[in-house]
Write an enzyme that holds these catalytic residues in place. Structure first.
Site, PDB file in Angstrom:
ATOM      1  N   TYR A 101      10.774  40.388   3.803  1.00 46.34           N
ATOM      2  CA  TYR A 101      10.158  39.555   4.838  1.00 46.34           C
ATOM      3  C   TYR A 101      10.071  38.118   4.329  1.00 46.34           C
ATOM      4  O   TYR A 101       9.702  37.880   3.177  1.00 46.34           O
ATOM      5  CB  TYR A 101       8.745  40.043   5.185  1.00 46.34           C
ATOM      6  CG  TYR A 101       8.014  39.084   6.100  1.00 46.34           C
ATOM      7  CD1 TYR A 101       8.149  39.172   7.477  1.00 46.34           C
ATOM      8  CD2 TYR A 101       7.233  38.050   5.575  1.00 46.34           C
ATOM      9  CE1 TYR A 101       7.512  38.274   8.320  1.00 46.34           C
ATOM     10  CE2 TYR A 101       6.588  37.147   6.405  1.00 46.34           C
ATOM     11  CZ  TYR A 101       6.738  37.255   7.781  1.00 46.34           C
ATOM     12  OH  TYR A 101       6.116  36.355   8.597  1.00 46.34           O
ATOM     13  N   GLU A 189      10.382  32.976  11.342  1.00 48.70           N
ATOM     14  CA  GLU A 189      10.265  34.241  10.620  1.00 48.70           C
ATOM     15  C   GLU A 189      11.597  34.974  10.574  1.00 48.70           C
ATOM     16  O   GLU A 189      12.308  35.037  11.580  1.00 48.70           O
ATOM     17  CB  GLU A 189       9.209  35.101  11.331  1.00 48.70           C
ATOM     18  CG  GLU A 189       8.960  36.462  10.742  1.00 48.70           C
ATOM     19  CD  GLU A 189       7.906  37.211  11.534  1.00 48.70           C
ATOM     20  OE1 GLU A 189       6.707  37.034  11.239  1.00 48.70           O
ATOM     21  OE2 GLU A 189       8.261  37.949  12.478  1.00 48.70           O
TER      22      GLU A 189
END
Length: 378
Positions: A101, A189
């Site tokens: 991530y 993101e």
């Protein structure tokens, strides 16, 4: 404003982040040829602005071009969390060694952007934060200096990234930061950022949220807005320059000033009611703007009473009163209303409303109590 995955990834690629080969399409007929072009094994991904697409069946792996066409037909006929799937992204399938991530957002407490990385990629970062917060590494970025290379290396080390990928990871982090700044984003993101079998870093998914206040200087981003996910009332409010957010209560609110609007909502709750919306008409609102705001409030079937709380400074109370009366001529409604006007031309405003037999109040607390009592049928 939220961007779709394919839109976000296209922006990331513009700033040097590697993404899979693929293309967004709107019909299943285009998929078979595209899958053959990409090597047959492809991932079909519904392009809707909701989370949990994979769990809901909106992301599927196809091993052949024919299967890709069948899956595309199925996904294009779906609704995910009430939203119709109108577009699908067809990406080449890649072999994955590890999922990471990587994201950047605003930390309002620190008054700085923060870049976050985790070795637990591929799942909701909120879930990771709740269950295993130690797996998320955070580094604040000085907005005047930008993301420094040593900060990216620190992140790579903290998430146990293989050393041979540190340079690539730094480049991805820099690209994400540049995209975040250039687009005036509040979130950028990549989840997951994957390590492939060939030891490449690839952004398999992407998400961006752009600050609405910056859209006037980004017309190219404003054109990407997906109206399917927009609340109709919020879209209408934006046309008139109104700040409006729909809520679940029964008391409609029209206030001038964001802070005063928040205080009004708090006092409604304190008085035993629930606000149906946040609505800031802003300073210097004209009668036309007030009328538009009232039409938007009254379009909500949950509203049982409307509370006006106007502090007349830049906004003149008589203009607000005229706007209310104009809207009531256009909208046939039986919804009762309570008005509190204080400040510039307040006496004239109250006179106009008194002639129309509207309830008024001297203080905000009195106005809120009256509105709550009316909404509850007292």
């Amino acid at each position: 404003m939220k961007l779709h995955e394919y839109q976000s990834k296209q922006i990331f690629a513009k700033y040097g982040v590697s993404i899979p080969r693929g293309r967004v399409v709107t019909t299943a007929g285009e998929v078979k040829h595209l899958a053959e072009e990409l090597g047959n094994r492809v991932v079909i991904k519904a392009q809707v602005l909701v989370g949990g697409r994979g769990k809901a069946g909106g992301i599927r792996l196809a091993k052949t071009a024919k299967e890709a066409e069948e899956l595309a037909t199925h996904i294009l006929g779906m609704e995910l969390k009430g939203l119709p799937v109108r577009k699908i992204l067809v990406d080449e399938a890649v072999s994955i060694t590890k999922e990471i991530y990587l994201g950047i957002t605003n930390d309002r407490t620190a008054r700085k952007p923060v870049i976050m990385a985790s070795s637990a990629g591929g799942v909701d970062i909120e879930e990771v934060a709740a269950r295993t917060p130690e797996k998320i590494v955070k580094v604040h970025i000085d907005p005047l200096l930008g993301l420094r290379e040593y900060q990216a290396r620190d992140l790579a080390l903290a998430i146990d990234l293989p050393r041979n990928l540190w340079r690539s990871f730094s480049d991805v982090a820099a690209g994400l930061w540049n995209a975040y700044v250039a687009c005036d984003a509040t979130l950028a993101e990549i989840n997951p950022l994957v390590i492939t079998n060939e030891q490449r870093l690839l952004a398999l998914d992407g998400k961006m949220v752009v600050d609405d206040n910056a859209l006037p200087r980004h017309p190219e981003l404003n054109e990407m807005r997906d109206m399917d996910v927009e609340d109709e009332a919020e879209v209408e409010a934006r046309k008139y320059g109104l700040s409006y957010i729909s809520l679940d209560g029964e008391i409609g609110c029209m206030v001038n000033g964001a802070g005063l609007a928040m205080a009004t909502m708090d006092i409604i709750k304190l008085s035993g009611g629930e606000p149906a919306n946040f609505l800031d008409i802003g300073g210097g609102a004209s009668a036309e703007k007030v009328a538009a705001a009232l039409r938007i409030i009254l379009a909500d079937s949950k509203v049982k009473a409307v509370l006006f709380n106007i502090f007349g400074g830049i906004t003149r109370c008589d203009e607000v009163a005229r706007g209310i009366l104009t809207a009531l001529k256009e909208v046939n409604t039986q919804v009762p209303m309570v008005v509190r006007l204080v400040g510039t031309n307040a006496e004239e405003g109250r006179r106009l409303l008194a002639e129309a037999n509207m309830a008024t109040a001297e203080t905000l607390l009195e106005a809120a109590q009256k509105a709550v009592a009316i909404a509850k049928g007292a």
